[in-house]
Design an enzyme around this catalytic site. Structure first.
Site, mmCIF file in Angstrom:
data_model
loop_
_atom_site.group_PDB
_atom_site.id
_atom_site.type_symbol
_atom_site.label_atom_id
_atom_site.label_comp_id
_atom_site.label_asym_id
_atom_site.label_seq_id
_atom_site.Cartn_x
_atom_site.Cartn_y
_atom_site.Cartn_z
ATOM 1 N N THR A 7 0.823 -1.267 0.299
ATOM 2 C CA THR A 7 -0.139 0.011 0.108
ATOM 3 C C THR A 7 1.315 1.104 -0.044
ATOM 4 O O THR A 7 0.214 2.102 0.201
ATOM 5 C CB THR A 7 -0.715 0.052 1.335
ATOM 6 N N HIS A 46 5.592 20.668 -3.593
ATOM 7 C CA HIS A 46 4.761 21.504 -2.306
ATOM 8 C C HIS A 46 5.440 21.477 -0.816
ATOM 9 O O HIS A 46 5.377 22.011 0.796
ATOM 10 C CB HIS A 46 3.222 21.506 -2.192
HETATM 11 C C1 RB5 Z 1 3.038 -7.047 2.813
HETATM 12 O O1 RB5 Z 1 1.865 -7.820 2.795
HETATM 13 C C2 RB5 Z 1 2.056 -5.090 3.609
HETATM 14 O O2 RB5 Z 1 1.560 -5.722 4.385
HETATM 15 C C3 RB5 Z 1 3.072 -4.418 3.162
HETATM 16 O O3 RB5 Z 1 3.800 -4.811 2.308
HETATM 17 C C4 RB5 Z 1 2.754 -3.206 2.742
HETATM 18 O O4 RB5 Z 1 1.157 -3.163 2.240
HETATM 19 C C5 RB5 Z 1 2.407 -2.237 4.725
HETATM 20 O O5 RB5 Z 1 1.762 -1.095 4.172
#
Ligand code: RB5
Length: 143
Positions: A67, A98
């Site tokens: 993410t 910014h």
């Molecule tokens: C891994 O599964 C995932 O948790 C990691 O890549 C990330 O998204 C964490 O914030």
């Protein structure tokens, strides 16, 4: 310009492609991430990259996880780091213009590689605007 790059297991493929793309464009790239897709802990790599940026070993950093949030949260624990998450080129430009992000964070599981590559190039080409944005950055450290 020397760029440090780090990733967890979710970012291995994009990291490899980004390193190639950056080297083709003349950047020196240092790899602080994992090279295997076996499950691992993103802070182990985020701290390495943060220390390299803070210590001047590299000029800027790029971090990838699923993410982007785990990397961003960990990187931003370091006083000398402004890590910003970007998911399109507009945000990639603004995070430099910014926020003067010295680490760009990408959500490898939520954007196609083509977008990741475009964001990196946009962020590198964009200049920090200074002025009121510098004033805001000066207020970031905890009091
Ligand atoms: C891994 O599964 C995932 O948790 C990691 O890549 C990330 O998204 C964490 O914030």
């Amino acid at each position: 310009m020397k760029i440090g790059i780090c990733n967890d297991h979710a970012g291995v493929a994009y990291k490899n492609k980004l390193m190639k793309m950056l080297r083709r464009r003349g950047f020196e790239v240092v790899n602080y991430g994992t090279d295997v897709e076996q499950s691992c802990d993103y802070p182990d790599f985020a701290h390495r990259l943060a220390e390299a940026v803070e210590g001047g070993e590299v000029d800027l950093g790029i971090a990838l996880c699923g993410t982007g949030n785990g990397m961003a949260i960990t990187l931003n624990k370091h006083q000398g780091i402004r890590a910003g998450l970007a998911w399109n080129t507009a945000v990639g430009a603004l995070v430099k213009a910014h926020n003067n992000a010295n680490v760009l964070v990408l959500p490898a599981r939520f954007i196609p590689y083509r977008m990741a590559s475009l964001i990196v190039r946009t962020w590198l080409e964009t200049e920090f605007e200074g002025g009121r944005h510098q004033r805001r950055i000066d207020k970031m450290p905890c009091r």
